[in-house]
Motif scaffolding. Sequence first.
Motif, PDB file in Angstrom:
ATOM      1  N   GLY A 169       1.183  -1.364  -0.500  1.00 16.50           N
ATOM      2  CA  GLY A 169       0.215   0.491   0.074  1.00 16.50           C
ATOM      3  C   GLY A 169       0.777   1.175  -0.083  1.00 16.50           C
ATOM      4  N   GLY A 170       0.913   2.297   0.852  1.00 12.94           N
ATOM      5  CA  GLY A 170       1.568   3.257   1.051  1.00 12.94           C
ATOM      6  C   GLY A 170       2.919   3.239   1.542  1.00 12.94           C
ATOM      7  N   GLN A 171       3.109   2.089   1.574  1.00 14.42           N
ATOM      8  CA  GLN A 171       4.488   2.201   2.722  1.00 14.42           C
ATOM      9  C   GLN A 171       5.738   1.415   1.197  1.00 14.42           C
ATOM     10  OE1 GLN A 171       4.912   1.791   6.571  1.00 14.42           O
ATOM     11  NE2 GLN A 171       3.404   3.275   5.229  1.00 14.42           N
ATOM     12  N   GLU A 238       5.946  -0.911   9.212  1.00 18.48           N
ATOM     13  CA  GLU A 238       5.738  -1.545   7.643  1.00 18.48           C
ATOM     14  C   GLU A 238       4.251  -2.626   8.480  1.00 18.48           C
ATOM     15  OE1 GLU A 238       9.131  -1.510   4.621  1.00 18.48           O
ATOM     16  OE2 GLU A 238       8.430  -2.913   5.562  1.00 18.48           O
ATOM     17  N   LEU A 239       4.274  -3.359   9.008  1.00 21.73           N
ATOM     18  CA  LEU A 239       3.316  -4.291   9.746  1.00 21.73           C
ATOM     19  C   LEU A 239       2.112  -3.704  10.272  1.00 21.73           C
ATOM     20  CD1 LEU A 239       5.367  -7.390  10.646  1.00 21.73           C
ATOM     21  CD2 LEU A 239       3.310  -7.636   8.565  1.00 21.73           C
ATOM     22  N   ALA A 240       2.611  -2.249  11.238  1.00 22.14           N
ATOM     23  CA  ALA A 240       1.670  -2.025  12.041  1.00 22.14           C
ATOM     24  C   ALA A 240       1.376  -1.483  11.323  1.00 22.14           C
ATOM     25  CB  ALA A 240       2.508  -1.910  12.848  1.00 22.14           C
ATOM     26  N   TRP A 241       1.967  -0.295  10.600  1.00 25.61           N
ATOM     27  CA  TRP A 241       0.746   0.306   9.151  1.00 25.61           C
ATOM     28  C   TRP A 241      -0.057  -0.547   8.508  1.00 25.61           C
ATOM     29  CZ3 TRP A 241      -0.844   0.141   4.623  1.00 25.61           C
ATOM     30  CH2 TRP A 241      -0.888   1.339   3.377  1.00 25.61           C
ATOM     31  N   SER A 247      -5.667  -2.988   6.156  1.00 23.60           N
ATOM     32  CA  SER A 247      -4.479  -3.315   3.921  1.00 23.60           C
ATOM     33  C   SER A 247      -3.943  -4.632   4.826  1.00 23.60           C
ATOM     34  CB  SER A 247      -3.665  -2.416   4.055  1.00 23.60           C
ATOM     35  OG  SER A 247      -4.096  -1.504   3.555  1.00 23.60           O
ATOM     36  N   SER A 248      -3.676  -5.050   5.334  1.00 23.93           N
ATOM     37  CA  SER A 248      -3.591  -6.556   5.851  1.00 23.93           C
ATOM     38  C   SER A 248      -3.362  -7.790   4.811  1.00 23.93           C
ATOM     39  CB  SER A 248      -3.952  -7.235   7.443  1.00 23.93           C
ATOM     40  OG  SER A 248      -5.198  -7.540   7.073  1.00 23.93           O
TER      41      SER A 248
END
Length: 332
Positions: A169-171, A238-241, A247-248
Motif C-alpha cells: 500500500g502506502g508503504q 510496516e506491519l503495524a501500518w 491493509s493486512s
Amino acid sequence: MPRSASLLPPCSSSVNSRTILCFEERCLRFPCGDLIQALRVDSSDLMLLEYQDGRVLRFLRRGEFMMKLVKHSCSPILVAACTVGCVHLPLARDAPVFRVGCRSFLVAVPGLLYALRFPPTCPEQRMDIGASDSDPSFWIRARNKIRTALDSKLLQSGYFAGISPTAVGGQRSELLRVCRTSGTAQVVMKAVLAGILQSVHTDIHEMKPDTENPSRPADIPEAYPKISVFTNLMEALELAWAVSSGSSHLLREAAGCKPAMPKPSDFNTWSLNKSGIVCLVELLMHTGETPDTNSSNQPASEPKEGTEIDKEGGEDEEMNTEMIFPVMHRGD
C-alpha cells in the motif's frame, strides 16, 4: 562473477587524495559506549537504484562521507554505519557491498540498493561497465551485472531480494524506506550509547568452527550486527501500518516464497530478540522523526535530493517530504 568488497575508497598515490581522505580515528566517549569516527571523505554522492522501476537512478545526497563505529562498554556488540551528509546507511557482515569501479560501490540493504561514488582520485575501473560512473547508465549496467550475485547473497543470508514483502500500500515508497533506514540506524546507535539497548535485548551468534584453521582464536569478543537488527524494526513498523490501515490482506498477497535459512557466519554476530525489537520500536515511535529537508549544502548545479535521473540523465520528480515514523508523544 563480481566479488563483494569492503566499503573503503581506493588507495592512491595522488597528492590530491591525501587531502580528501582522513583515516585518523576520533573517539567520543559516552556513558555506555564509544563512538569512533574511523574514516572521513570530504565529498561523496549517494544515489538509489530503484527496484520498482529498474530504469531510475534517484539522487539522494551529496556531502561528507563518514564511517562510524559504536562499541558498547558492557557487551561485545558493535554497530557500524556510514553517512553521506545526514543520510545514514547501516553496515553489517551479511549486507552485500559490491565494488563496481575504483571509486564506485553498490551497497545493499534488504529492500534497497544504494549507489555510492567517491571523488575521482583514481581513473581506473574494476569492472567493464562500458561507461563512466558520472553517467547514470553506468549504475544501471552495474546493477544488472551484480543482480544475480546480490540476490543469491541476500537469500543465502535468510533475507528477501527486491522490495520488502511487508512494504504494501502506502508503504511501498523506496524513498520512505531510505528515510526509515537512516532513522533506524541513528536510533540503534544512540540506544547503545545511552544504555537503552542492553544485553537482555540482544542475542549473540557465535562464529562457526574453523576446521581448516583450528589455531584461530575462538574467544574473539566483538560481535557484528546482522542487517536484521535494522530491517526487523522497519518491517515491524510496516506491519503495524498494514494492520492499523486495514491493509493486512495485501501482506498475504505479497508473501511469496520464503528465503533460505541463514548459514553460520565466519564472525560473531548479534541480533535483536523480541524484547529488543519492542524496546526500539517504542523508541522509534516516540521520537517521530522526519527527514532533513534542508538542502542548502547542495551545489545549485546538482540535482536536488530525491530527484529522479533516468538513463539519459534527465531530471524528473522531486522527493516529497514524508514522515518516517508515526508521531506519538508520551502520555498519548
